[in-house]
Design a protein around this motif. Structure first.
Motif, PDB file in Angstrom:
ATOM      1  N   GLU A  58       0.763  -0.896   0.382  1.00  0.00           N
ATOM      2  CA  GLU A  58      -0.311   0.213  -0.375  1.00  0.00           C
ATOM      3  C   GLU A  58       1.021   1.429   0.144  1.00  0.00           C
ATOM      4  O   GLU A  58       0.341   2.231  -1.061  1.00  0.00           O
ATOM      5  N   ALA A  59       2.149   1.233   0.966  1.00  0.00           N
ATOM      6  CA  ALA A  59       3.251   2.747   0.786  1.00  0.00           C
ATOM      7  C   ALA A  59       3.584   2.922  -0.665  1.00  0.00           C
ATOM      8  O   ALA A  59       3.931   3.908  -0.896  1.00  0.00           O
ATOM      9  N   LEU A  60       3.934   1.787  -1.380  1.00  0.00           N
ATOM     10  CA  LEU A  60       4.267   1.871  -2.112  1.00  0.00           C
ATOM     11  C   LEU A  60       3.556   2.510  -3.978  1.00  0.00           C
ATOM     12  O   LEU A  60       3.765   3.512  -4.187  1.00  0.00           O
ATOM     13  N   LYS A  61       2.226   1.678  -3.541  1.00  0.00           N
ATOM     14  CA  LYS A  61       0.942   1.846  -4.295  1.00  0.00           C
ATOM     15  C   LYS A  61       0.541   3.529  -4.521  1.00  0.00           C
ATOM     16  O   LYS A  61       0.627   4.066  -5.023  1.00  0.00           O
ATOM     17  N   LYS A  62       0.697   4.318  -2.932  1.00  0.00           N
ATOM     18  CA  LYS A  62       0.625   5.322  -2.469  1.00  0.00           C
ATOM     19  C   LYS A  62       1.351   6.553  -3.651  1.00  0.00           C
ATOM     20  O   LYS A  62       0.717   7.793  -3.538  1.00  0.00           O
ATOM     21  N   ILE A  63       2.464   6.238  -2.302  1.00  0.00           N
ATOM     22  CA  ILE A  63       3.682   7.186  -3.163  1.00  0.00           C
ATOM     23  C   ILE A  63       3.810   7.306  -4.590  1.00  0.00           C
ATOM     24  O   ILE A  63       3.291   8.257  -4.710  1.00  0.00           O
ATOM     25  N   VAL A  64       3.656   6.710  -4.881  1.00  0.00           N
ATOM     26  CA  VAL A  64       3.530   6.267  -7.285  1.00  0.00           C
ATOM     27  C   VAL A  64       2.685   6.663  -7.240  1.00  0.00           C
ATOM     28  O   VAL A  64       2.480   7.846  -8.392  1.00  0.00           O
ATOM     29  N   LEU A  65       1.043   7.097  -7.036  1.00  0.00           N
ATOM     30  CA  LEU A  65       0.023   7.266  -7.477  1.00  0.00           C
ATOM     31  C   LEU A  65      -0.106   8.477  -7.083  1.00  0.00           C
ATOM     32  O   LEU A  65       0.190   9.586  -7.752  1.00  0.00           O
ATOM     33  N   THR A  66       0.093   9.288  -5.961  1.00  0.00           N
ATOM     34  CA  THR A  66       0.187  10.467  -5.579  1.00  0.00           C
ATOM     35  C   THR A  66       1.263  11.046  -5.467  1.00  0.00           C
ATOM     36  O   THR A  66       1.706  12.463  -5.840  1.00  0.00           O
ATOM     37  N   GLU A  67       2.562  10.702  -5.348  1.00  0.00           N
ATOM     38  CA  GLU A  67       3.588  11.785  -5.792  1.00  0.00           C
ATOM     39  C   GLU A  67       4.701  11.005  -6.883  1.00  0.00           C
ATOM     40  O   GLU A  67       5.890  12.603  -7.064  1.00  0.00           O
ATOM     41  N   GLY A  68       4.200  10.496  -8.026  1.00  0.00           N
ATOM     42  CA  GLY A  68       5.007  10.090  -8.931  1.00  0.00           C
ATOM     43  C   GLY A  68       5.892   8.475  -8.673  1.00  0.00           C
ATOM     44  O   GLY A  68       5.989   8.601  -8.267  1.00  0.00           O
ATOM     45  N   PHE A  69       5.713   8.291 -10.350  1.00  0.00           N
ATOM     46  CA  PHE A  69       7.048   7.022 -10.297  1.00  0.00           C
ATOM     47  C   PHE A  69       8.259   7.072  -9.313  1.00  0.00           C
ATOM     48  O   PHE A  69       8.659   5.968  -8.810  1.00  0.00           O
ATOM     49  N   TRP A  70       9.219   7.976  -9.327  1.00  0.00           N
ATOM     50  CA  TRP A  70      10.319   7.956  -9.235  1.00  0.00           C
ATOM     51  C   TRP A  70      10.845   8.418  -7.776  1.00  0.00           C
ATOM     52  O   TRP A  70      11.144   8.506  -7.101  1.00  0.00           O
ATOM     53  N   ARG A  71       9.972   8.867  -6.703  1.00  0.00           N
ATOM     54  CA  ARG A  71       9.488   9.467  -5.432  1.00  0.00           C
ATOM     55  C   ARG A  71      10.137   8.663  -4.660  1.00  0.00           C
ATOM     56  O   ARG A  71      11.215   8.588  -3.754  1.00  0.00           O
ATOM     57  N   PRO A  72      10.211   6.741  -4.742  1.00  0.00           N
ATOM     58  CA  PRO A  72      10.456   5.716  -3.518  1.00  0.00           C
ATOM     59  C   PRO A  72      12.091   5.789  -4.029  1.00  0.00           C
ATOM     60  O   PRO A  72      12.503   5.581  -3.067  1.00  0.00           O
ATOM     61  N   LEU A  73      12.558   6.355  -5.200  1.00  0.00           N
ATOM     62  CA  LEU A  73      14.140   6.233  -5.196  1.00  0.00           C
ATOM     63  C   LEU A  73      15.213   7.419  -5.068  1.00  0.00           C
ATOM     64  O   LEU A  73      15.897   7.427  -5.848  1.00  0.00           O
ATOM     65  N   ARG A  74      13.877   8.745  -3.952  1.00  0.00           N
ATOM     66  CA  ARG A  74      14.757   9.967  -3.058  1.00  0.00           C
ATOM     67  C   ARG A  74      15.469   9.490  -2.524  1.00  0.00           C
ATOM     68  O   ARG A  74      15.568   8.225  -2.143  1.00  0.00           O
ATOM     69  N   GLY A  75      16.850  10.009  -3.340  1.00  0.00           N
ATOM     70  CA  GLY A  75      18.167   9.547  -2.607  1.00  0.00           C
ATOM     71  C   GLY A  75      19.286   8.541  -2.847  1.00  0.00           C
ATOM     72  O   GLY A  75      19.920   8.168  -2.518  1.00  0.00           O
ATOM     73  N   ILE A  76      18.595   8.080  -3.022  1.00  0.00           N
ATOM     74  CA  ILE A  76      19.181   6.495  -4.292  1.00  0.00           C
ATOM     75  C   ILE A  76      20.622   7.352  -4.694  1.00  0.00           C
ATOM     76  O   ILE A  76      21.575   6.606  -4.742  1.00  0.00           O
ATOM     77  N   ASN A  77      21.140   8.111  -4.802  1.00  0.00           N
ATOM     78  CA  ASN A  77      21.984   8.579  -5.591  1.00  0.00           C
ATOM     79  C   ASN A  77      23.057   8.570  -4.491  1.00  0.00           C
ATOM     80  O   ASN A  77      24.088   8.273  -4.681  1.00  0.00           O
ATOM     81  N   VAL A  78      23.496   9.377  -3.510  1.00  0.00           N
ATOM     82  CA  VAL A  78      23.116   9.368  -2.181  1.00  0.00           C
ATOM     83  C   VAL A  78      23.813   8.007  -1.900  1.00  0.00           C
ATOM     84  O   VAL A  78      25.140   7.588  -1.561  1.00  0.00           O
ATOM     85  N   THR A  79      22.877   7.322  -1.678  1.00  0.00           N
ATOM     86  CA  THR A  79      23.569   5.862  -1.153  1.00  0.00           C
ATOM     87  C   THR A  79      24.200   5.339  -2.278  1.00  0.00           C
ATOM     88  O   THR A  79      25.152   4.167  -1.566  1.00  0.00           O
ATOM     89  N   MET A  80      24.784   5.134  -3.462  1.00  0.00           N
ATOM     90  CA  MET A  80      25.090   4.627  -4.141  1.00  0.00           C
ATOM     91  C   MET A  80      26.477   5.046  -3.830  1.00  0.00           C
ATOM     92  O   MET A  80      26.912   4.356  -4.134  1.00  0.00           O
TER      93      MET A  80
END
Length: 307
Positions: A58-80
């Motif tokens: 539900e969290a992933l679905k809601k985040i993608v639908l309301t905030e955009g497809f790439w929202r769950p990946l925020r901060g991935i560049n600094v983590t990488m």
């Protein structure tokens, strides 16, 4: 070829270059794939009504639908950016210490005590690199995060809270990760003894052992992870509800605050998300690590035999 497979077991005594290459690859692949499943929001103690979730799906679905497809990946560049060198130091230190301690404690045999100590010490190096990256990633992944980019987040935190903000949760991180890694490595090595006693390159055994080790360690250390998330994110709504002004610091204060906000159950917020995140993460990390270890060692031995 059988000789090469047997010799691959002696990777732990080979050069640091091989270890660093295989570990960096493991860390990068692992964090790239599963950064989006970070349980940061699931662990929020006083979430915004628009950011309340009953399950990971539900969290992933809601985040993608309301905030955009790439929202769950925020901060991935600094983590990488931090994952490669952090895992390189982590596994290289583990392999070296495991061999040294095993030789001392059990004369070259497998020692669970050596595995646990080696994993714990390796964590000190790993977390020194990853803690600032984790702070930035978690702040960017919170609901209504005010930061537009990684650089903006780093600059704002540095300016308003000082450099120490990037290490405010370091002691809690270590308090969580030392037992996490001790449990993780002991479980992995134990499982390898059971299902891969010859310690050959066996992808299935590495995946199963890694996933189970990650699940056990993640479930056991969830209370500490909840406290770490609170220290990293400094949730204003949560802190103001218990009349805390300024910045929360220290593991003891974090434990008290979590209990005030959620009671005993508060310590296990996001446990499902954490286990789901860690199982594939550790499975991939170990399988990629073991693959590079086998591949690079085989390549090195083949070069030697060609002369």
């Amino acid at each position: 070829d059988a000789w090469i497979v047997t010799k691959a077991k002696d990777f732990k005594s080979s050069g640091l270059t091989l270890r660093f290459a295989s570990c960096a690859g493991a860390g990068a692949v692992c964090f790239l794939i599963f950064s989006c499943l970070s349980p940061t929001r699931m662990q929020s103690l006083q979430p915004d009504p628009k950011a309340q979730y009953r399950s990971v799906y539900e969290a992933l679905k809601k985040i993608v639908l309301t905030e955009g497809f790439w929202r769950p990946l925020r901060g991935i560049n600094v983590t990488m950016l931090g994952a490669g060198p952090a895992h390189a130091m982590y596994f290289a230190c583990y392999e070296k210490m495991k061999k040294t301690l095993s030789d001392t404690i059990q004369h070259g045999g497998n020692s669970h005590l050596a595995n646990g100590i080696a994993g714990s010490v390796a964590t000190l190096l790993h977390d020194a690199v990853m803690n600032p990256a984790e702070v930035v990633k978690q702040r960017m992944q919170m609901f209504n995060s005010p930061y537009k980019s990684v650089l903006a987040c780093v600059r704002t935190v540095q300016k308003t809270e000082g450099f120490g903000a990037f290490y405010r949760s370091y002691t809690t991180q270590l308090t969580m990760n030392v037992p996490f890694q001790a449990i993780h490595f002991i479980t992995y090595e134990f499982m390898q003894e059971q299902i891969n006693p010859r310690r050959e390159y066996n992808p299935q055994s590495h995946i199963v052992s890694g996933a189970l080790a990650g699940a056990v360690a993640a479930a056991a250390t969830t209370p500490l992870d909840v406290c770490k998330t609170l220290l990293n994110t400094q949730e204003n709504m949560a802190l103001s509800s218990v009349n805390i002004s300024g910045h929360l610091s220290g593991m003891v204060n974090a434990f008290k605050t979590v209990y005030q906000l959620g009671g005993i159950s508060g310590y296990f917020r996001g446990v499902q998300a954490r286990v789901i995140y860690q199982m594939p993460s550790t499975a991939i990390a170990w399988s990629v690590y073991e693959f590079f270890k086998y591949f690079l060692t085989k390549h090195k031995l083949e070069k030697r035999t060609s002369f």
